[in-house]
Design a protein around this motif. Structure first.
Motif, short mmCIF file in Angstrom:
data_model
loop_
_atom_site.label_atom_id
_atom_site.label_comp_id
_atom_site.label_asym_id
_atom_site.label_seq_id
_atom_site.Cartn_x
_atom_site.Cartn_y
_atom_site.Cartn_z
N LEU A 1 -4.80 -2.40 -0.31
CA LEU A 1 -5.49 -1.21 0.16
C LEU A 1 -4.85 -0.67 1.43
CD1 LEU A 1 -9.15 -2.47 -0.33
CD2 LEU A 1 -7.97 -0.74 -1.69
N GLY A 2 -4.00 -1.47 2.05
CA GLY A 2 -3.39 -1.05 3.31
C GLY A 2 -4.38 -1.01 4.46
N LEU A 3 -5.33 -1.95 4.48
CA LEU A 3 -6.31 -1.98 5.58
C LEU A 3 -5.59 -2.10 6.92
CD1 LEU A 3 -9.35 -4.25 4.64
CD2 LEU A 3 -8.95 -1.83 4.22
N THR A 4 -6.08 -1.36 7.90
CA THR A 4 -5.52 -1.50 9.25
C THR A 4 -5.99 -2.83 9.81
OG1 THR A 4 -7.43 -0.39 10.17
CG2 THR A 4 -5.54 0.99 9.63
N HIS B 1 -19.42 -8.74 0.64
CA HIS B 1 -20.43 -8.39 1.64
C HIS B 1 -20.55 -6.88 1.84
CE1 HIS B 1 -16.53 -8.83 3.53
NE2 HIS B 1 -16.93 -7.97 4.45
N PRO C 1 -8.41 3.41 4.68
CA PRO C 1 -8.05 2.01 4.96
C PRO C 1 -8.38 1.57 6.39
CG PRO C 1 -6.22 3.24 3.99
CD PRO C 1 -7.25 4.23 4.35
N TYR D 1 -8.72 -12.75 0.27
CA TYR D 1 -8.79 -11.31 0.45
C TYR D 1 -7.57 -10.67 1.08
CZ TYR D 1 -13.54 -12.20 -0.87
OH TYR D 1 -14.63 -12.62 -1.58
N ALA E 1 -9.57 -2.76 10.85
CA ALA E 1 -10.50 -2.71 9.72
C ALA E 1 -10.62 -4.10 9.09
CB ALA E 1 -10.04 -1.69 8.69
N ARG F 1 -12.83 -6.11 11.45
CA ARG F 1 -14.20 -5.62 11.55
C ARG F 1 -14.92 -5.72 10.20
NH1 ARG F 1 -16.41 -0.48 11.43
NH2 ARG F 1 -14.43 0.44 10.84
N LEU F 2 -14.22 -5.40 9.14
CA LEU F 2 -14.90 -5.28 7.84
C LEU F 2 -14.74 -6.51 6.97
CD1 LEU F 2 -14.03 -1.59 6.96
CD2 LEU F 2 -16.19 -2.52 7.77
N VAL F 3 -13.71 -7.32 7.21
CA VAL F 3 -13.49 -8.46 6.33
C VAL F 3 -13.65 -9.78 7.08
CG1 VAL F 3 -11.94 -9.56 4.68
CG2 VAL F 3 -11.90 -7.08 4.96
N PRO G 1 -17.22 -10.39 9.18
CA PRO G 1 -18.39 -10.57 8.30
C PRO G 1 -18.29 -11.82 7.42
CG PRO G 1 -17.54 -8.33 8.12
CD PRO G 1 -16.56 -9.10 8.96
N ARG G 2 -17.09 -12.12 6.93
CA ARG G 2 -16.94 -13.29 6.06
C ARG G 2 -17.10 -14.59 6.84
NH1 ARG G 2 -18.60 -12.30 1.81
NH2 ARG G 2 -17.76 -14.17 0.91
N SER H 1 -6.64 -6.71 0.68
CA SER H 1 -6.56 -5.91 1.91
C SER H 1 -5.19 -5.28 2.05
CB SER H 1 -6.84 -6.80 3.12
OG SER H 1 -8.08 -7.42 2.98
N GLN H 2 -4.19 -6.04 1.65
CA GLN H 2 -2.82 -5.56 1.72
C GLN H 2 -2.61 -4.41 0.73
OE1 GLN H 2 -0.41 -8.94 1.12
NE2 GLN H 2 1.41 -8.05 2.04
N ASN I 1 0.81 -1.22 0.00
CA ASN I 1 0.00 0.00 0.00
C ASN I 1 0.84 1.27 0.00
OD1 ASN I 1 0.70 -0.88 2.65
ND2 ASN I 1 -0.61 0.72 3.48
#
Lengths: 232, 504
Positions: free
Chosen positions: B411-414, A85, A98, B404, B417, B420-422, B425-426, B408-409, A69
């Motif tokens: 996008l640099g998801l924290t 989702h 992010p 994913y 995140a 909580r977001l991936v 829910p998955r 995620s990497q 990133n």
């Protein structure tokens, strides 16, 4: 300018090397037999793999150790480019936030604009499952627009689309790349993609990525490795 | 591919699990050091433990063969329900099953009433035969599920080929089914043997006496009645050795059993006696459903007799179940990797009573062990459920990471995140299922709580046992029905929570 400097990657029996420079704003196809390391080359550029030796440079800056990133690269994968989702607003929002935090109005507007640019106006509330394959590809491209990185890496993201849809998507990629002034790296196993889309082509075969050559010249008079791949 | 996710939580969770399982074992070993050889009573317990486990496993697998075959080759209305029924005992509290079996096979049960009418002598349930009936009640369905899975895994083309060749039933059995049985039966036998080896609640309720005491029960008696911690520690070591040896054998024979997806189709077959198959299925269904039916039937009038103590125990059980579910899932999420599952499996090798004894020894210098009965129960229940939760979550968690992590990497998801977001829910569906199983197992557990509890701190299963011990059978039946509803309800709520409004 993207420079691969004496880059070398190895795992088990497999190895690949590259040593060349790609100028800004060009469209470059990466072709070669399957298993030769086309995707590996892309992963080295995007930061998903670390080289054994050599460096990756962007505008003269060493980015070999930077995480994906923090690189100037926006990437489209073969699949799983969207979280199924989350609706498009949240999917694209992750490119801007992010940490998954709340989007500001300006960010929402930017997402809507990007979606409209790829022909998906008013679809920000939809989840990927409610879109066609082509629309999903468009949504992923809208995110590339939002990320606005100077390198766009495409790892056969349109392989599952029909021929007409695929050339439509490649045309869209060209427009998006022109708007951003971005260098495009397109991995494909289809020589037609290279001929129709890329000004230059990198041939990956026999453990090495060749320096880029003019696509038309390359295919008009293919070297042995490419000849074997094309079956000519 | 680079693994993208903080390793910190996994290390902390792994260390906690390892410490909490190995710590009590170390305490037991330390306490048992320099103790004399096991006495005659201890050897009797060992002998009984091995014998009942051998017989239970043998009977369960043997009886499961015709039942599984009938399920594999017959199509009929209610087949799905019958397969589902085979999964029910897993979350059925032992004490509820015992009460149901008593009302069928007990002194004034349905069976003896029938025998009396025919002028035949009555049967007795207490002792070895009772332990066996209860273990078969629990493990026959498990064996049926394991075998059914293997049966359905035989490619249907082979049966078509056999039919077109006109193979005799005997030849068909020898070429198609016998090799499969040879492959599956040893593993199924070993798994059930291991489960029965650490049988506590069944032996507590139906066994007892020098001739029908398992090692687990002997540990409990040493702590509760004789307060002989040295002997408890020695017995714990014996149990540990038995369980480890058997566990390793079972692991080696492994059936690769999952939680049986895809058991809902029947094979197309052209052989076998439909009448005989129907008889086996009817017998199995009756054997499983009659005790459950009796619990409901006898429990309904008993519901009116529930006292304040029972309601309080029910409250404790709900709190314990919720807390151990949170703890277990909190452990399972960071450990849902191959290495993590290896750590989590520790919980299955250890018996709750050994863990409980170790914890008892550890906390005793600092606090009155009885005052921490509920927290210890929460802890042990979470540890014991962890292997099941990991078995359910790991494949799914790995799939999510595989699909994913790169996106995620990129996008640099924290990490937050990502969680909580991936990830969450998955994983909703398997999380709901795992949480449901954990909650139901913990709700119905009658193990370590018996070791620690004082009169003020019962859980509902213990309360049922106490009411039975006081011969207040009506109240016990009512409390058992309440427990049944709570266990199945807890499973249903969590499992359903993972299913509703889930898209793609």
């Amino acid at each position: 300018m993207l420079t691969l400097e004496a880059l070398r990657y190895q795992t088990g029996d497999f190895s690949i090397g590259a040593d060349f420079t790609l100028p800004q704003g060009r469209r470059v196809a990466i072709v070669g037999p399957s298993g030769a390391g086309k995707s590996t080359l892309l992963d080295l550029v995007a930061g998903f793999l670390a080289p054994v030796s050599g460096r990756v440079l962007w505008q003269g800056q060493d980015i070999t150790a930077a995480p994906p990133n923090k690189r100037p690269v926006a990437m489209l994968f073969q699949e799983n480019n969207l979280f199924p989702h989350l609706d498009l607003l949240r999917n694209l929002g992750l490119a801007l936030r992010p940490d998954g935090g709340r989007l500001r109005q300006a960010e929402r507007d930017a997402i809507e604009t990007a979606l409209a640019r790829v022909g998906l106006d008013g679809m920000s509330g939809r989840k990927p499952g409610a879109l066609s394959g082509g629309q999903q590809s468009r949504a992923a491209l809208a995110r590339v627009l939002l990320q606005a990185r100077p390198v766009i890496a495409l790892d056969e993201p349109f392989a599952a689309l029909g021929p007409a849809l695929k050339s439509e998507m490649l045309a869209l990629v060209r427009d998006v790349a022109q708007e951003l002034g971005a260098l495009v790296l397109l991995v494909s196993h289809d020589p037609g993609d290279a001929l129709g889309f890329a000004q230059e082509t990198v041939l990956v075969a026999e453990g090495a990525a060749q320096p880029p050559m003019d696509t038309q010249h390359l295919f008009a008079d293919p070297p042995d490795a490419l000849r074997a791949y094309l079956g000519r | 591919m680079t693994i993208w996710q903080g390793r910190g939580p996994a290390v902390v969770a792994g260390l906690a699990v390892a410490g909490l399982t190995l710590g009590p074992v170390a305490a037991v070993l330390w306490r048992a050091e320099g103790l004399g050889a096991p006495g005659p009573a201890d050897w009797l317990a060992v002998r009984f433990t091995l014998m009942q486990a051998l017989l239970s496993a043998g009977l369960s697998v043997l009886l499961a063969i015709p039942v599984a075959r009938a399920l594999a080759r017959r199509r009929f209305r209610g087949r799905g329900a019958l397969v589902a029924l085979m999964g029910a005992p897993f979350i059925l509290p032992v004490i509820v099953a015992v009460l149901g079996l008593l009302s069928v096979f007990g002194r004034s049960g349905v069976l003896n009433d029938g025998l009396g009418l025919l002028g035949l002598p009555s049967v007795k349930i207490y002792g070895l035969q009772g332990v066996l009936v209860a273990h078969v009640f629990y493990n026959l369905p498990l064996a049926v599920r394991l075998l059914l899975q293997a049966w359905l895994a035989i490619p249907s083309e082979r049966f078509r080929l056999a039919a077109s060749l006109g193979l005799t039933p005997m030849a068909m059995f020898r070429t198609l089914e016998w090799p499969m049985l040879l492959r599956i039966v040893p593993g199924a036998f070993a798994v059930i043997f291991v489960i029965c080896l650490s049988s506590f609640a069944v032996a507590l309720a139906l066994g007892g006496g020098p001739r029908a005491t398992t090692v687990e029960l002997a540990i409990y008696q040493a702590v509760r009645f004789d307060f002989d911690l040295g002997r408890a520690a020695l017995l714990s070591v014996i149990q540990l050795v038995l369980a480890l040896c058997a566990g390793l054998v079972a692991l080696k024979l492994g059936t690769g059993a999952g939680f049986g997806a895809g058991l809902d189709r029947a094979q197309q077959r052209w052989d076998g006696s439909a009448v005989l198959d129907a008889a086996w299925l009817a017998l199995a269904a009756l054997f499983l459903m009659l005790p459950l039916g009796m619990v409901v039937l006898k429990g309904l009038p008993g519901l009116a007799l529930l006292g304040a103590g029972t309601w309080q125990a029910a409250g404790n059980s709900i709190a314990v179940a919720l807390a151990s579910t949170v703890l277990c899932i909190g452990w399972a999420l960071p450990l849902a990797t191959r290495r993590g599952e290896m750590i989590g499996i520790l919980g299955i090798a250890l018996s709750p009573l050994v863990l409980g004894t170790g914890l008892f020894l550890i906390v005793r210098p600092f606090v009155n062990p009885l005052s921490v009965a509920l927290p210890v129960t929460v802890l042990v229940n979470a540890l014991v459920s962890l292997p099941f939760a990991l078995r359910i979550l790991r494949p799914e968690a790995e799939a999510v990471r595989h699909d994913y992590a790169r996106l995620s990497q990129a996008l640099g998801l924290t990490p937050l995140a990502w969680l909580r977001l991936v990830l969450l829910p998955r994983l909703r569906r398997p999380l709901g299922f795992a949480a449901g199983l954990t909650a139901a197992l913990s709700m119905g557990d009658l193990g370590v709580i018996a070791l620690f509890a004082d009169p003020d701190r019962a859980t509902l299963p213990l309360q049922v046992y106490r009411l039975m011990g006081a011969y207040r059978m009506e109240a016990a039946s009512g409390a058992a029905l309440l427990l049944l509803v709570l266990s199945f309800g807890a499973f249903w709520i969590f499992d359903r929570g993972g299913r509703v409004n889930v898209d793609a």
